[in-house]
Write a protein that holds these residues in place. Structure first.
Motif, mmCIF file in Angstrom:
data_model
loop_
_atom_site.group_PDB
_atom_site.id
_atom_site.type_symbol
_atom_site.label_atom_id
_atom_site.label_comp_id
_atom_site.label_asym_id
_atom_site.label_seq_id
_atom_site.Cartn_x
_atom_site.Cartn_y
_atom_site.Cartn_z
ATOM 1 N N ALA A 221 0.700 -1.284 -0.095
ATOM 2 C CA ALA A 221 0.149 -0.050 -0.057
ATOM 3 C C ALA A 221 0.819 1.155 0.085
ATOM 4 O O ALA A 221 0.479 2.288 0.465
ATOM 5 N N THR B 78 -0.826 4.398 -1.417
ATOM 6 C CA THR B 78 -1.986 4.945 -0.379
ATOM 7 C C THR B 78 -1.122 5.649 0.455
ATOM 8 O O THR B 78 -1.473 6.699 0.949
ATOM 9 N N LYS C 269 -2.749 7.588 -4.101
ATOM 10 C CA LYS C 269 -3.569 6.459 -4.510
ATOM 11 C C LYS C 269 -4.725 6.563 -3.340
ATOM 12 O O LYS C 269 -4.520 6.583 -2.192
ATOM 13 N N THR C 270 -5.989 6.436 -3.939
ATOM 14 C CA THR C 270 -7.141 6.196 -2.914
ATOM 15 C C THR C 270 -7.026 5.327 -1.918
ATOM 16 O O THR C 270 -7.295 5.261 -0.713
ATOM 17 N N GLY C 271 -6.887 3.724 -2.379
ATOM 18 C CA GLY C 271 -6.673 2.914 -1.694
ATOM 19 C C GLY C 271 -5.738 1.741 -2.310
ATOM 20 O O GLY C 271 -5.731 1.738 -3.512
ATOM 21 N N ASN C 272 -5.612 0.661 -1.315
ATOM 22 C CA ASN C 272 -5.108 -0.459 -1.814
ATOM 23 C C ASN C 272 -5.736 -1.554 -1.171
ATOM 24 O O ASN C 272 -6.104 -1.472 -0.162
ATOM 25 N N ILE D 52 -5.646 8.079 7.079
ATOM 26 C CA ILE D 52 -5.582 6.750 6.533
ATOM 27 C C ILE D 52 -6.284 5.939 7.544
ATOM 28 O O ILE D 52 -6.247 5.944 8.706
ATOM 29 N N TYR E 51 -7.263 2.908 2.850
ATOM 30 C CA TYR E 51 -7.557 3.755 2.127
ATOM 31 C C TYR E 51 -7.727 4.903 2.965
ATOM 32 O O TYR E 51 -7.327 5.418 4.074
ATOM 33 N N ARG E 52 -7.746 6.196 1.883
ATOM 34 C CA ARG E 52 -7.833 7.440 2.566
ATOM 35 C C ARG E 52 -9.440 7.885 2.408
ATOM 36 O O ARG E 52 -9.885 8.270 1.061
ATOM 37 N N ILE F 261 -10.695 2.115 -5.236
ATOM 38 C CA ILE F 261 -8.985 2.001 -4.978
ATOM 39 C C ILE F 261 -8.512 2.981 -5.944
ATOM 40 O O ILE F 261 -7.168 3.381 -6.257
#
Length: 182
Positions: free
Chosen positions: A10, A13, A18-21, A49, A66-67, A119
Protein backbone atom coordinates in the motif's frame (compact mmCIF):
# COMPACT_ATOMS: atom_id res chain seq x y z
CA UNK A 1 1.06 -9.34 9.63
CA UNK A 2 3.70 -6.70 9.52
CA UNK A 3 4.28 -3.07 8.73
CA UNK A 4 6.61 -4.26 5.98
CA UNK A 5 3.66 -5.94 4.24
CA UNK A 6 1.66 -2.70 4.41
CA UNK A 7 4.54 -0.76 2.89
CA UNK A 8 4.94 -3.38 0.15
CA UNK A 9 1.22 -3.54 -0.68
CA UNK A 10 0.00 0.00 0.00
CA UNK A 11 2.90 2.41 -0.51
CA UNK A 12 0.95 4.59 -3.00
CA UNK A 13 -1.86 5.02 -0.46
CA UNK A 14 0.63 5.83 2.30
CA UNK A 15 2.21 8.40 -0.03
CA UNK A 16 -1.15 10.00 -0.80
CA UNK A 17 -1.00 9.30 -4.55
CA UNK A 18 -3.66 6.58 -4.52
CA UNK A 19 -7.08 6.35 -2.89
CA UNK A 20 -6.64 2.85 -1.57
CA UNK A 21 -5.09 -0.57 -1.86
CA UNK A 22 -6.60 -4.00 -1.30
CA UNK A 23 -4.38 -6.91 -0.36
CA UNK A 24 -4.37 -10.24 1.45
CA UNK A 25 -2.50 -11.03 4.63
CA UNK A 26 -2.11 -14.08 6.83
CA UNK A 27 -2.59 -14.06 10.60
CA UNK A 28 -2.36 -16.51 13.48
CA UNK A 29 -5.52 -15.57 15.40
CA UNK A 30 -8.43 -13.19 14.89
CA UNK A 31 -7.35 -11.34 18.04
CA UNK A 32 -3.91 -10.81 16.49
CA UNK A 33 -5.54 -9.41 13.35
CA UNK A 34 -7.87 -7.13 15.34
CA UNK A 35 -5.04 -5.87 17.54
CA UNK A 36 -2.85 -5.12 14.53
CA UNK A 37 -5.62 -3.28 12.65
CA UNK A 38 -6.41 -1.26 15.78
CA UNK A 39 -2.72 -0.37 16.21
CA UNK A 40 -2.33 0.71 12.58
CA UNK A 41 -5.51 2.78 12.64
CA UNK A 42 -4.44 4.50 15.86
CA UNK A 43 -1.10 5.33 14.26
CA UNK A 44 -2.39 6.48 10.86
CA UNK A 45 -5.76 8.12 11.54
CA UNK A 46 -4.02 11.47 12.04
CA UNK A 47 -2.55 11.05 8.54
CA UNK A 48 -6.02 10.52 7.02
CA UNK A 49 -5.63 6.77 6.48
CA UNK A 50 -7.82 3.85 7.61
CA UNK A 51 -7.46 0.11 7.32
CA UNK A 52 -10.35 -2.34 7.57
CA UNK A 53 -10.93 -5.99 6.79
CA UNK A 54 -13.16 -6.61 3.79
CA UNK A 55 -13.22 -10.36 4.34
CA UNK A 56 -11.78 -12.71 6.95
CA UNK A 57 -11.63 -16.41 6.24
CA UNK A 58 -9.64 -19.07 8.03
CA UNK A 59 -6.25 -17.43 8.73
CA UNK A 60 -6.38 -14.99 5.83
CA UNK A 61 -7.80 -11.48 5.61
CA UNK A 62 -8.53 -9.24 2.67
CA UNK A 63 -7.58 -5.76 3.91
CA UNK A 64 -8.48 -2.35 2.55
CA UNK A 65 -6.19 0.56 3.34
CA UNK A 66 -7.70 3.80 2.12
CA UNK A 67 -7.96 7.55 2.47
CA UNK A 68 -11.60 8.39 3.32
CA UNK A 69 -11.43 11.95 2.01
CA UNK A 70 -9.95 10.84 -1.30
CA UNK A 71 -12.56 8.07 -1.53
CA UNK A 72 -15.34 10.62 -0.90
CA UNK A 73 -13.98 12.69 -3.78
CA UNK A 74 -13.65 9.67 -6.11
CA UNK A 75 -17.13 8.30 -5.38
CA UNK A 76 -18.57 11.81 -5.74
CA UNK A 77 -17.68 11.76 -9.43
CA UNK A 78 -20.86 11.58 -11.51
CA UNK A 79 -19.67 8.63 -13.58
CA UNK A 80 -18.66 6.75 -10.40
CA UNK A 81 -22.09 7.46 -8.88
CA UNK A 82 -23.78 6.13 -12.02
CA UNK A 83 -21.65 2.97 -12.00
CA UNK A 84 -22.44 2.30 -8.34
CA UNK A 85 -26.16 2.91 -8.92
CA UNK A 86 -26.13 0.59 -11.94
CA UNK A 87 -24.41 -2.05 -9.78
CA UNK A 88 -27.26 -1.75 -7.26
CA UNK A 89 -25.63 0.30 -4.52
CA UNK A 90 -28.39 1.90 -2.50
CA UNK A 91 -26.36 3.87 0.03
CA UNK A 92 -24.62 7.07 -0.89
CA UNK A 93 -22.33 7.69 2.08
CA UNK A 94 -18.73 6.45 2.03
CA UNK A 95 -19.34 4.13 4.99
CA UNK A 96 -22.55 2.87 3.38
CA UNK A 97 -20.81 2.12 0.08
CA UNK A 98 -17.99 0.32 1.91
CA UNK A 99 -20.56 -1.71 3.87
CA UNK A 100 -22.26 -2.72 0.61
CA UNK A 101 -18.88 -3.61 -0.92
CA UNK A 102 -18.08 -5.82 2.09
CA UNK A 103 -21.43 -7.54 1.69
CA UNK A 104 -20.81 -8.19 -1.99
CA UNK A 105 -17.34 -9.57 -1.34
CA UNK A 106 -18.62 -11.89 1.37
CA UNK A 107 -21.42 -13.17 -0.89
CA UNK A 108 -19.20 -13.95 -3.89
CA UNK A 109 -15.91 -15.62 -4.57
CA UNK A 110 -15.13 -13.05 -7.26
CA UNK A 111 -14.48 -9.39 -6.65
CA UNK A 112 -17.31 -7.11 -7.66
CA UNK A 113 -16.04 -5.26 -10.73
CA UNK A 114 -16.86 -1.85 -9.27
CA UNK A 115 -14.15 -2.43 -6.65
CA UNK A 116 -11.81 -0.41 -8.87
CA UNK A 117 -13.70 2.74 -7.88
CA UNK A 118 -12.75 2.12 -4.23
CA UNK A 119 -9.03 2.03 -4.99
CA UNK A 120 -8.82 5.02 -7.29
CA UNK A 121 -9.13 3.58 -10.77
CA UNK A 122 -10.64 6.02 -13.30
CA UNK A 123 -14.40 5.50 -13.68
CA UNK A 124 -14.16 5.23 -17.48
CA UNK A 125 -11.71 2.33 -17.07
CA UNK A 126 -13.89 0.63 -14.44
CA UNK A 127 -16.87 1.02 -16.78
CA UNK A 128 -14.98 -0.53 -19.69
CA UNK A 129 -13.98 -3.46 -17.51
CA UNK A 130 -17.53 -3.96 -16.19
CA UNK A 131 -18.83 -3.94 -19.77
CA UNK A 132 -16.27 -6.60 -20.67
CA UNK A 133 -14.96 -4.58 -23.56
CA UNK A 134 -11.98 -5.94 -25.49
CA UNK A 135 -10.80 -2.57 -26.82
CA UNK A 136 -8.55 -1.68 -23.88
CA UNK A 137 -5.47 0.37 -24.75
CA UNK A 138 -3.01 -1.13 -22.28
CA UNK A 139 -2.77 -3.12 -19.07
CA UNK A 140 -0.85 -2.09 -15.98
CA UNK A 141 -2.38 -1.98 -12.52
CA UNK A 142 -5.72 -2.13 -14.34
CA UNK A 143 -7.06 -2.33 -17.91
CA UNK A 144 -7.06 1.12 -19.47
CA UNK A 145 -9.91 2.13 -21.75
CA UNK A 146 -9.51 5.90 -21.38
CA UNK A 147 -6.40 8.07 -21.11
CA UNK A 148 -3.54 5.68 -21.86
CA UNK A 149 -0.71 8.18 -21.32
CA UNK A 150 -2.06 9.35 -17.96
CA UNK A 151 -2.48 5.73 -16.88
CA UNK A 152 1.09 4.80 -17.90
CA UNK A 153 2.40 7.76 -15.92
CA UNK A 154 0.32 6.65 -12.91
CA UNK A 155 1.62 3.08 -13.19
CA UNK A 156 5.17 4.42 -13.24
CA UNK A 157 4.54 6.64 -10.21
CA UNK A 158 3.09 3.68 -8.26
CA UNK A 159 6.10 1.50 -9.16
CA UNK A 160 8.61 4.18 -8.13
CA UNK A 161 6.70 4.88 -4.94
CA UNK A 162 6.78 1.21 -3.91
CA UNK A 163 10.51 1.01 -4.56
CA UNK A 164 11.27 4.18 -2.61
CA UNK A 165 9.00 3.29 0.30
CA UNK A 166 10.35 -0.25 0.61
CA UNK A 167 13.92 1.08 0.57
CA UNK A 168 13.11 3.72 3.20
CA UNK A 169 11.35 1.17 5.40
CA UNK A 170 14.36 -1.16 5.21
CA UNK A 171 16.54 1.79 6.22
CA UNK A 172 14.52 2.19 9.42
CA UNK A 173 11.67 4.59 8.67
CA UNK A 174 8.47 3.72 10.50
CA UNK A 175 5.10 3.16 8.89
CA UNK A 176 3.81 6.38 10.47
CA UNK A 177 6.76 8.43 9.23
CA UNK A 178 6.22 7.11 5.70
CA UNK A 179 2.54 8.08 5.70
CA UNK A 180 1.88 11.50 4.20
CA UNK A 181 -0.69 13.79 5.84
CA UNK A 182 -3.34 15.07 3.46
Amino acid sequence: MSDELLVQCAAPTLAGIKTGNIFTCRFETKNQLSDYIRKVNKSLVSKGIRIIPLRVKDNSALLYMYRPEKLREDLGNDEAKNLLAAAGYKRHTISGCIAELIGRISENRDFPHEIGLFIGYPPEDVKGFIEGRSDYKCIGCWKVYGDEEAAKETFYRFHCCRDIYQRQYKQGKSLKSLAVSM
